[in-house]
Design a protein around this motif. Structure first.
Motif, PDB file in Angstrom:
ATOM      1  N   ASN A 125       0.805  -1.229   0.000  1.00  0.00           N
ATOM      2  CA  ASN A 125       0.000   0.000   0.000  1.00  0.00           C
ATOM      3  C   ASN A 125       0.834   1.273   0.000  1.00  0.00           C
ATOM      4  O   ASN A 125       0.439   2.298   0.558  1.00  0.00           O
ATOM      5  N   LYS A 126       1.987   1.240  -0.648  1.00  0.00           N
ATOM      6  CA  LYS A 126       2.855   2.413  -0.748  1.00  0.00           C
ATOM      7  C   LYS A 126       3.102   2.713  -2.221  1.00  0.00           C
ATOM      8  O   LYS A 126       3.153   1.819  -3.048  1.00  0.00           O
ATOM      9  N   VAL A 127       3.266   3.987  -2.539  1.00  0.00           N
ATOM     10  CA  VAL A 127       3.645   4.379  -3.886  1.00  0.00           C
ATOM     11  C   VAL A 127       4.847   5.316  -3.797  1.00  0.00           C
ATOM     12  O   VAL A 127       4.909   6.187  -2.935  1.00  0.00           O
ATOM     13  N   LYS A 128       5.837   5.104  -4.681  1.00  0.00           N
ATOM     14  CA  LYS A 128       7.000   5.984  -4.731  1.00  0.00           C
ATOM     15  C   LYS A 128       6.707   7.148  -5.670  1.00  0.00           C
ATOM     16  O   LYS A 128       5.997   6.998  -6.669  1.00  0.00           O
ATOM     17  N   SER A 129       7.286   8.302  -5.339  1.00  0.00           N
ATOM     18  CA  SER A 129       7.042   9.500  -6.136  1.00  0.00           C
ATOM     19  C   SER A 129       8.319  10.307  -6.301  1.00  0.00           C
ATOM     20  O   SER A 129       9.197  10.273  -5.445  1.00  0.00           O
ATOM     21  N   LEU A 130       8.397  11.020  -7.404  1.00  0.00           N
ATOM     22  CA  LEU A 130       9.527  11.884  -7.695  1.00  0.00           C
ATOM     23  C   LEU A 130       8.974  13.221  -8.166  1.00  0.00           C
ATOM     24  O   LEU A 130       8.144  13.268  -9.070  1.00  0.00           O
ATOM     25  N   MET A 131       9.417  14.328  -7.540  1.00  0.00           N
ATOM     26  CA  MET A 131       8.894  15.649  -7.898  1.00  0.00           C
ATOM     27  C   MET A 131      10.025  16.631  -8.138  1.00  0.00           C
ATOM     28  O   MET A 131      10.967  16.705  -7.358  1.00  0.00           O
ATOM     29  N   LEU A 132       9.934  17.393  -9.227  1.00  0.00           N
ATOM     30  CA  LEU A 132      10.895  18.439  -9.553  1.00  0.00           C
ATOM     31  C   LEU A 132      10.147  19.739  -9.792  1.00  0.00           C
ATOM     32  O   LEU A 132       9.009  19.733 -10.230  1.00  0.00           O
ATOM     33  N   THR A 133      10.795  20.845  -9.496  1.00  0.00           N
ATOM     34  CA  THR A 133      10.258  22.155  -9.860  1.00  0.00           C
ATOM     35  C   THR A 133      10.820  22.521 -11.225  1.00  0.00           C
ATOM     36  O   THR A 133      12.020  22.634 -11.390  1.00  0.00           O
ATOM     37  N   ASP A 134       9.959  22.670 -12.222  1.00  0.00           N
ATOM     38  CA  ASP A 134      10.409  22.917 -13.590  1.00  0.00           C
ATOM     39  C   ASP A 134      10.500  24.413 -13.857  1.00  0.00           C
ATOM     40  O   ASP A 134       9.480  25.094 -13.935  1.00  0.00           O
ATOM     41  N   ASP A 135      11.716  24.907 -13.994  1.00  0.00           N
ATOM     42  CA  ASP A 135      11.921  26.324 -14.269  1.00  0.00           C
ATOM     43  C   ASP A 135      11.841  26.543 -15.779  1.00  0.00           C
ATOM     44  O   ASP A 135      12.779  26.254 -16.516  1.00  0.00           O
ATOM     45  N   LEU A 136      10.724  27.046 -16.252  1.00  0.00           N
ATOM     46  CA  LEU A 136      10.508  27.254 -17.683  1.00  0.00           C
ATOM     47  C   LEU A 136      10.755  28.697 -18.099  1.00  0.00           C
ATOM     48  O   LEU A 136      10.526  29.064 -19.251  1.00  0.00           O
ATOM     49  N   VAL A 137      11.232  29.504 -17.162  1.00  0.00           N
ATOM     50  CA  VAL A 137      11.422  30.925 -17.440  1.00  0.00           C
ATOM     51  C   VAL A 137      12.846  31.223 -17.892  1.00  0.00           C
ATOM     52  O   VAL A 137      13.072  31.863 -18.921  1.00  0.00           O
ATOM     53  N   ALA A 138      13.827  30.749 -17.140  1.00  0.00           N
ATOM     54  CA  ALA A 138      15.228  31.046 -17.446  1.00  0.00           C
ATOM     55  C   ALA A 138      15.734  30.102 -18.530  1.00  0.00           C
ATOM     56  O   ALA A 138      16.479  29.164 -18.287  1.00  0.00           O
ATOM     57  N   VAL A 139      15.301  30.344 -19.764  1.00  0.00           N
ATOM     58  CA  VAL A 139      15.603  29.470 -20.880  1.00  0.00           C
ATOM     59  C   VAL A 139      16.654  30.106 -21.785  1.00  0.00           C
ATOM     60  O   VAL A 139      16.540  31.271 -22.146  1.00  0.00           O
ATOM     61  N   ASP A 140      17.686  29.335 -22.135  1.00  0.00           N
ATOM     62  CA  ASP A 140      18.673  29.741 -23.129  1.00  0.00           C
ATOM     63  C   ASP A 140      18.067  29.466 -24.502  1.00  0.00           C
ATOM     64  O   ASP A 140      17.830  28.316 -24.873  1.00  0.00           O
ATOM     65  N   THR A 141      17.790  30.513 -25.263  1.00  0.00           N
ATOM     66  CA  THR A 141      17.080  30.352 -26.529  1.00  0.00           C
ATOM     67  C   THR A 141      17.971  29.885 -27.677  1.00  0.00           C
ATOM     68  O   THR A 141      17.490  29.700 -28.797  1.00  0.00           O
ATOM     69  N   THR A 142      19.269  29.674 -27.422  1.00  0.00           N
ATOM     70  CA  THR A 142      20.173  29.250 -28.496  1.00  0.00           C
ATOM     71  C   THR A 142      20.344  27.740 -28.561  1.00  0.00           C
ATOM     72  O   THR A 142      20.810  27.216 -29.579  1.00  0.00           O
TER      73      THR A 142
END
Length: 246
Positions: A125-142
């Motif tokens: 009755n356990k589930v493993k989870s993985l969570m990241l904060t996705d920074d979609l603002v500081a993007v290198d456009t090259t």
């Protein structure tokens, strides 16, 4: 890119680590926003638990899934990977049938994008989870950028190869979902010149999955998500799914 914020919730005596990333297939929300008014975060939730378990997701005791979330499917608003959730500290639950497999509080910051991956197998009755904060603002456009997430239970010796002309990227040990100590920084670490790539997934120098042509676009962020089971077939066949986050 800021360092990843870790937090945990506890099921019985088991501590589950939340860390995050992107989304692939979709399962509709009941509404585009079932979380009321006020400041919002964006979140995606994907099920890669390989024993056939499906989950209903509850946010502040409101069920936000129209049907149980099955393997390979994600909560989506139908037009993108992330859906709005009220920012702040809120209750987050997962039900598998009549069983409550997760119940605790999560903290979301206003304007941030999060992804939660459910993975491994549902045991005791356990589930493993993985969570990241996705920074979609500081993007290198090259350039394009990517990261490797590995959710095949028991497969610790996998290598992801990306080949473009004379360039070869080999990725092994970053954000391994089935290890107790995932990567400590939230970053799209691979810098990929834009263009067409060949992709291979190898275990012990044996190719177990390949894709002849994948396009990496300027300014885009990708996750290369390894899923399935060792020597699996059908939906559980070992594979790499390429997730574009922006």
């Amino acid at each position: 890119m800021k360092s990843c914020n870790y937090f945990t919730f506890t099921i019985g005596k088991t501590v589950i680590l939340f860390l995050c990333s992107g989304v692939l297939f979709s399962s509709c929300l009941k509404n585009k926003d079932s979380t009321g008014d006020g400041p919002k975060s964006q979140m995606a939730i994907t099920n890669y638990v390989v024993n056939g378990a499906s989950f209903n997701v509850l946010y502040d005791n409101t069920t936000i899934t129209t049907a149980p979330l099955s393997f390979g499917n994600s909560i989506s608003n139908g037009s993108g990977a992330y859906v709005p959730f009220s920012a702040g500290i809120h209750n987050f639950k997962l039900n598998s049938g009549t069983d409550l497999v997760a119940d605790n509080s999560i903290s979301l910051e206003t304007g941030k994008n999060y992804s939660i991956f459910l993975y491994d197998t549902l045991k005791n009755n356990k589930v493993k989870s993985l969570m990241l904060t996705d920074d979609l603002v500081a993007v290198d456009t090259t350039v394009a950028k990517g990261r490797f997430l590995q959710f095949i239970p028991g497969a610790d010796s996998l290598t992801l190869y990306l080949a473009k002309d004379t360039l070869l990227f080999a990725v092994r040990d970053t954000y391994i979902g089935n290890k107790s100590e995932p990567g400590s920084e939230n970053t799209f670490f691979m810098i990929l010149p834009p263009g067409s790539y060949q992709l291979q997934l190898q275990r012990n120098n044996t190719v177990i999955f390949q894709q002849a042509s994948i396009s990496m676009l300027r300014g885009k962020l990708y996750s290369f998500v390894c899923t399935g089971t060792i020597n699996g077939t059908g939906v559980y066949k070992e594979r790499v799914s390429v997730v574009q986050h922006n």
